[in-house]
Design a protein around this motif. Sequence first.
Motif, PDB file in Angstrom:
ATOM      1  N   LYS A   3       0.841  -1.187   0.000  1.00 10.97           N
ATOM      2  CA  LYS A   3       0.000   0.000   0.000  1.00 10.97           C
ATOM      3  C   LYS A   3       0.886   1.250   0.000  1.00 10.97           C
ATOM      4  CE  LYS A   3      -3.649   2.189   2.674  1.00 10.97           C
ATOM      5  NZ  LYS A   3      -4.472   2.099   3.893  1.00 10.97           N
ATOM      6  N   ALA A   4       0.536   2.225  -0.827  1.00  9.82           N
ATOM      7  CA  ALA A   4       1.281   3.487  -0.879  1.00  9.82           C
ATOM      8  C   ALA A   4       0.800   4.379   0.261  1.00  9.82           C
ATOM      9  CB  ALA A   4       1.076   4.165  -2.231  1.00  9.82           C
ATOM     10  N   ASP A   5       1.657   4.598   1.248  1.00 11.58           N
ATOM     11  CA  ASP A   5       1.252   5.372   2.421  1.00 11.58           C
ATOM     12  C   ASP A   5       2.089   6.623   2.649  1.00 11.58           C
ATOM     13  OD1 ASP A   5       3.603   4.160   3.124  1.00 11.58           O
ATOM     14  OD2 ASP A   5       2.908   3.437   5.069  1.00 11.58           O
ATOM     15  N   ALA A   6       3.116   6.847   1.798  1.00 12.48           N
ATOM     16  CA  ALA A   6       3.972   8.023   1.980  1.00 12.48           C
ATOM     17  C   ALA A   6       4.758   8.317   0.711  1.00 12.48           C
ATOM     18  CB  ALA A   6       4.939   7.801   3.145  1.00 12.48           C
ATOM     19  N   VAL A   7       5.205   9.554   0.631  1.00 14.76           N
ATOM     20  CA  VAL A   7       6.112  10.042  -0.400  1.00 14.76           C
ATOM     21  C   VAL A   7       7.405  10.408   0.312  1.00 14.76           C
ATOM     22  CG1 VAL A   7       6.483  11.902  -2.079  1.00 14.76           C
ATOM     23  CG2 VAL A   7       4.207  10.930  -1.791  1.00 14.76           C
ATOM     24  N   TYR A   8       8.521  10.263  -0.372  1.00 15.39           N
ATOM     25  CA  TYR A   8       9.820  10.521   0.253  1.00 15.39           C
ATOM     26  C   TYR A   8      10.616  11.552  -0.540  1.00 15.39           C
ATOM     27  CZ  TYR A   8       8.711   6.261   2.752  1.00 15.39           C
ATOM     28  OH  TYR A   8       8.074   5.321   3.531  1.00 15.39           O
ATOM     29  N   LEU A   9      11.269  12.446   0.180  1.00 17.80           N
ATOM     30  CA  LEU A   9      12.202  13.414  -0.379  1.00 17.80           C
ATOM     31  C   LEU A   9      13.583  13.032   0.107  1.00 17.80           C
ATOM     32  CD1 LEU A   9      13.088  16.123  -1.687  1.00 17.80           C
ATOM     33  CD2 LEU A   9      12.523  17.213   0.507  1.00 17.80           C
ATOM     34  N   ILE A  10      14.529  12.901  -0.805  1.00 11.93           N
ATOM     35  CA  ILE A  10      15.902  12.536  -0.446  1.00 11.93           C
ATOM     36  C   ILE A  10      16.676  13.808  -0.099  1.00 11.93           C
ATOM     37  CG2 ILE A  10      18.030  11.409  -1.201  1.00 11.93           C
ATOM     38  CD1 ILE A  10      16.270   9.977  -3.366  1.00 11.93           C
ATOM     39  N   LEU A  11      17.124  13.895   1.140  1.00 16.90           N
ATOM     40  CA  LEU A  11      17.976  15.008   1.556  1.00 16.90           C
ATOM     41  C   LEU A  11      19.425  14.699   1.234  1.00 16.90           C
ATOM     42  CD1 LEU A  11      16.395  15.802   5.044  1.00 16.90           C
ATOM     43  CD2 LEU A  11      15.985  16.971   2.861  1.00 16.90           C
ATOM     44  N   GLU A  12      19.808  13.450   1.490  1.00 14.72           N
ATOM     45  CA  GLU A  12      21.181  13.015   1.228  1.00 14.72           C
ATOM     46  C   GLU A  12      21.185  11.510   1.028  1.00 14.72           C
ATOM     47  OE1 GLU A  12      25.395  13.089   3.602  1.00 14.72           O
ATOM     48  OE2 GLU A  12      24.070  14.828   3.807  1.00 14.72           O
ATOM     49  N   GLY A  13      22.031  11.029   0.114  1.00 12.74           N
ATOM     50  CA  GLY A  13      22.157   9.600  -0.128  1.00 12.74           C
ATOM     51  C   GLY A  13      21.595   9.200  -1.487  1.00 12.74           C
ATOM     52  N   LYS A  14      21.644   7.906  -1.741  1.00 16.95           N
ATOM     53  CA  LYS A  14      21.180   7.344  -3.018  1.00 16.95           C
ATOM     54  C   LYS A  14      20.124   6.280  -2.742  1.00 16.95           C
ATOM     55  CE  LYS A  14      24.232   9.468  -5.642  1.00 16.95           C
ATOM     56  NZ  LYS A  14      23.826  10.570  -6.481  1.00 16.95           N
ATOM     57  N   ILE A  15      19.047   6.318  -3.508  1.00 21.04           N
ATOM     58  CA  ILE A  15      17.965   5.346  -3.406  1.00 21.04           C
ATOM     59  C   ILE A  15      17.841   4.632  -4.741  1.00 21.04           C
ATOM     60  CG2 ILE A  15      15.493   4.983  -2.966  1.00 21.04           C
ATOM     61  CD1 ILE A  15      17.088   6.130  -0.548  1.00 21.04           C
ATOM     62  N   GLY A  16      17.810   3.304  -4.694  1.00 25.07           N
ATOM     63  CA  GLY A  16      17.614   2.503  -5.893  1.00 25.07           C
ATOM     64  C   GLY A  16      16.161   2.105  -6.025  1.00 25.07           C
ATOM     65  N   ILE A  17      15.627   2.273  -7.225  1.00 24.73           N
ATOM     66  CA  ILE A  17      14.256   1.850  -7.523  1.00 24.73           C
ATOM     67  C   ILE A  17      14.358   0.623  -8.417  1.00 24.73           C
ATOM     68  CG2 ILE A  17      12.028   2.485  -8.530  1.00 24.73           C
ATOM     69  CD1 ILE A  17      12.812   4.138  -6.015  1.00 24.73           C
ATOM     70  N   PHE A  18      13.776  -0.484  -7.946  1.00 22.67           N
ATOM     71  CA  PHE A  18      13.855  -1.767  -8.636  1.00 22.67           C
ATOM     72  C   PHE A  18      12.474  -2.183  -9.117  1.00 22.67           C
ATOM     73  CE2 PHE A  18      17.445  -1.550  -5.851  1.00 22.67           C
ATOM     74  CZ  PHE A  18      18.460  -2.283  -6.449  1.00 22.67           C
ATOM     75  N   LEU A  19      12.320  -2.352 -10.425  1.00 30.04           N
ATOM     76  CA  LEU A  19      11.058  -2.860 -10.970  1.00 30.04           C
ATOM     77  C   LEU A  19      10.933  -4.340 -10.619  1.00 30.04           C
ATOM     78  CD1 LEU A  19      11.134  -1.091 -14.450  1.00 30.04           C
ATOM     79  CD2 LEU A  19       9.894  -0.387 -12.379  1.00 30.04           C
ATOM     80  N   PRO A  20       9.714  -4.872 -10.584  1.00 30.74           N
ATOM     81  CA  PRO A  20       9.515  -6.280 -10.181  1.00 30.74           C
ATOM     82  C   PRO A  20      10.280  -7.299 -11.018  1.00 30.74           C
ATOM     83  CG  PRO A  20       7.432  -5.123 -10.137  1.00 30.74           C
ATOM     84  CD  PRO A  20       8.438  -4.184 -10.761  1.00 30.74           C
ATOM     85  N   THR A  21      10.594  -6.985 -12.253  1.00 36.49           N
ATOM     86  CA  THR A  21      11.320  -7.928 -13.112  1.00 36.49           C
ATOM     87  C   THR A  21      12.824  -7.889 -12.885  1.00 36.49           C
ATOM     88  OG1 THR A  21      11.355  -6.246 -14.841  1.00 36.49           O
ATOM     89  CG2 THR A  21       9.581  -7.887 -14.933  1.00 36.49           C
ATOM     90  N   ASN A  22      13.305  -6.975 -12.060  1.00 39.32           N
ATOM     91  CA  ASN A  22      14.737  -6.813 -11.824  1.00 39.32           C
ATOM     92  C   ASN A  22      15.164  -7.645 -10.618  1.00 39.32           C
ATOM     93  OD1 ASN A  22      17.335  -6.010 -11.279  1.00 39.32           O
ATOM     94  ND2 ASN A  22      16.923  -3.831 -11.463  1.00 39.32           N
ATOM     95  N   ASN A  23      15.927  -8.693 -10.867  1.00 35.90           N
ATOM     96  CA  ASN A  23      16.446  -9.536  -9.779  1.00 35.90           C
ATOM     97  C   ASN A  23      17.932  -9.300  -9.534  1.00 35.90           C
ATOM     98  OD1 ASN A  23      13.957 -10.854  -9.281  1.00 35.90           O
ATOM     99  ND2 ASN A  23      14.279 -12.075 -11.118  1.00 35.90           N
ATOM    100  N   SER A  24      18.459  -8.236 -10.094  1.00 32.03           N
ATOM    101  CA  SER A  24      19.885  -7.940  -9.945  1.00 32.03           C
ATOM    102  C   SER A  24      20.109  -7.004  -8.754  1.00 32.03           C
ATOM    103  CB  SER A  24      20.425  -7.297 -11.223  1.00 32.03           C
ATOM    104  OG  SER A  24      20.039  -5.931 -11.301  1.00 32.03           O
ATOM    105  N   GLU A  25      21.364  -6.675  -8.522  1.00 33.32           N
ATOM    106  CA  GLU A  25      21.720  -5.721  -7.473  1.00 33.32           C
ATOM    107  C   GLU A  25      21.789  -4.303  -8.012  1.00 33.32           C
ATOM    108  OE1 GLU A  25      25.241  -6.937  -5.421  1.00 33.32           O
ATOM    109  OE2 GLU A  25      24.423  -8.909  -4.935  1.00 33.32           O
ATOM    110  N   ASN A  26      21.554  -4.147  -9.316  1.00 25.61           N
ATOM    111  CA  ASN A  26      21.619  -2.835  -9.960  1.00 25.61           C
ATOM    112  C   ASN A  26      20.213  -2.284 -10.159  1.00 25.61           C
ATOM    113  OD1 ASN A  26      24.477  -2.981 -10.284  1.00 25.61           O
ATOM    114  ND2 ASN A  26      24.127  -4.398 -11.972  1.00 25.61           N
TER     115      ASN A  26
END
Length: 115
Positions: free
Chosen positions: A18-41
């Motif tokens: 369930k989508a319960d929040a939105v996020y703003l990145i102040l510092e750091g890196k966030i990876g977004i992985f689609l369901p078909t992606n089973n890699s570490e990238n």
Amino acid sequence: MEKIKLEKNNTIFEAGQKADAVYLILEGKIGIFLPTNNSENPDFLLGSNEIFGEMGIISNTLRTAKAITMTNADLVRISKNTFNNKLSTCDPFIMGLIRVLVGRLAEMLKKTQIG
């Protein structure tokens, strides 16, 4: 809104949740992985001053991807209610445009995940 600190390799949310929040990145890196992606990238790599998690809230659907911290990260978590309150104050034309664009992007993502 609340500031949160997360360590590297922390799952923020999973596809299908369930989508319960939105996020703003102040510092750091966030990876977004689609369901078909089973890699570490990640399919998408986000950094400072970028927002993620908005699609499920705008379109009132479940999460379409997994979000993982790729580094230690400082984020601002904006609840669904707070985000929707902010959206409700914007011009109705702009809100309609945002909903159309999110819908088109979601459809495009579905088509790329066939297989």
